[in-house]
Enzyme design. Sequence first.
Site, short mmCIF file in Angstrom:
data_model
loop_
_atom_site.label_atom_id
_atom_site.label_comp_id
_atom_site.label_asym_id
_atom_site.label_seq_id
_atom_site.Cartn_x
_atom_site.Cartn_y
_atom_site.Cartn_z
CB SER A 52 -13.79 -26.44 60.84
OG SER A 52 -12.65 -25.69 60.53
N1 SAH Z 1 -9.62 -23.34 63.48
C1 SAH Z 1 -10.63 -22.32 63.25
C2 SAH Z 1 -11.12 -22.29 61.82
C3 SAH Z 1 -10.13 -21.65 61.01
S1 SAH Z 1 -10.61 -20.97 59.45
C4 SAH Z 1 -11.81 -22.48 64.17
O1 SAH Z 1 -11.87 -23.45 64.92
O2 SAH Z 1 -12.67 -21.59 64.17
C5 SAH Z 1 -8.95 -20.65 58.92
C6 SAH Z 1 -8.27 -19.50 59.60
O3 SAH Z 1 -6.93 -19.47 59.13
C7 SAH Z 1 -8.86 -18.14 59.25
O4 SAH Z 1 -9.22 -17.47 60.42
C8 SAH Z 1 -7.72 -17.43 58.52
O5 SAH Z 1 -7.68 -16.04 58.76
C9 SAH Z 1 -6.52 -18.13 59.09
N2 SAH Z 1 -5.28 -18.05 58.29
C10 SAH Z 1 -5.13 -18.10 56.94
N3 SAH Z 1 -3.83 -18.00 56.61
C11 SAH Z 1 -3.14 -17.91 57.77
C12 SAH Z 1 -1.74 -17.79 58.11
N4 SAH Z 1 -0.77 -17.76 57.18
N5 SAH Z 1 -1.40 -17.72 59.41
C13 SAH Z 1 -2.34 -17.75 60.39
N6 SAH Z 1 -3.66 -17.84 60.14
C14 SAH Z 1 -4.06 -17.94 58.85
#
Ligand code: SAH
Length: 207
Positions: A52
């Site tokens: 993000s």
């Molecule tokens: N917090 C992260 C950014 C996350 S992007 C950072 O600091 O880099 C969102 C993430 O959520 C992605 O990696 C995606 O694979 C994950 N995601 C999506 N659905 C999910 C679920 N049901 N459970 C766990 N992770 C999930």
Amino acid sequence: MAETQLVPRGIKDPRVLEAMRSVPRHVFAEESNLLSAYEDMALPIGDGQTISQPYMVAVMTELLELKGTEKVLEIGTGSGYQGAVLAELAKEVYTIERISGLADRAAEKFRALYYDTVHVRTGDGTLGWPEEAPFDRIIITAASPRVPEPLIEQLALNGILVMPIGSRFSQQLLKITRTENGLKEEYHTPCVFVPLIGKFGWEKDSS
Ligand code: SAH
């Protein structure tokens, strides 16, 4: 980054600003993006996912009102950057990622940077982490049309949950506080996150 992107846009919590200054964002970026690691934008981290924008990490973290004693659950580990910021500010961090390659890479980075209060698991985060519940804070860093019910159940009394709620391509940050009189909801900044895919989020990845 803190002085040019965060303070001018209203991030005030000194502990959040300090954490944003100390976590090395470049370690969590991909090698091909090293030069952009401190810029005002989201970055790709492989598998179609993103790390993000720093401002969004700071806004969500500030909404969590962390004092240092909390047990935090993060859904969507991604690169691990947000998890590292949380580790600077809370007691324990439990983070769940559905893509195992990302979870493994993030776990390696937590180890390399000695963030040993962060616990990583691969799986569907919409189900929460029941064995470790309740959580004082829950942060979901992927977008969903609704709040996953198991996560509400795993939120402690006086706990705060922050997540992007809305349609596939446009959302708003929602902050939920569990009070003695029930759940209090407040809407904040508009945002765009990748979808939360799971039993209590979007059904499948059609993006
Ligand atoms: N917090 C992260 C950014 C996350 S992007 C950072 O600091 O880099 C969102 C993430 O959520 C992605 O990696 C995606 O694979 C994950 N995601 C999506 N659905 C999910 C679920 N049901 N459970 C766990 N992770 C999930």
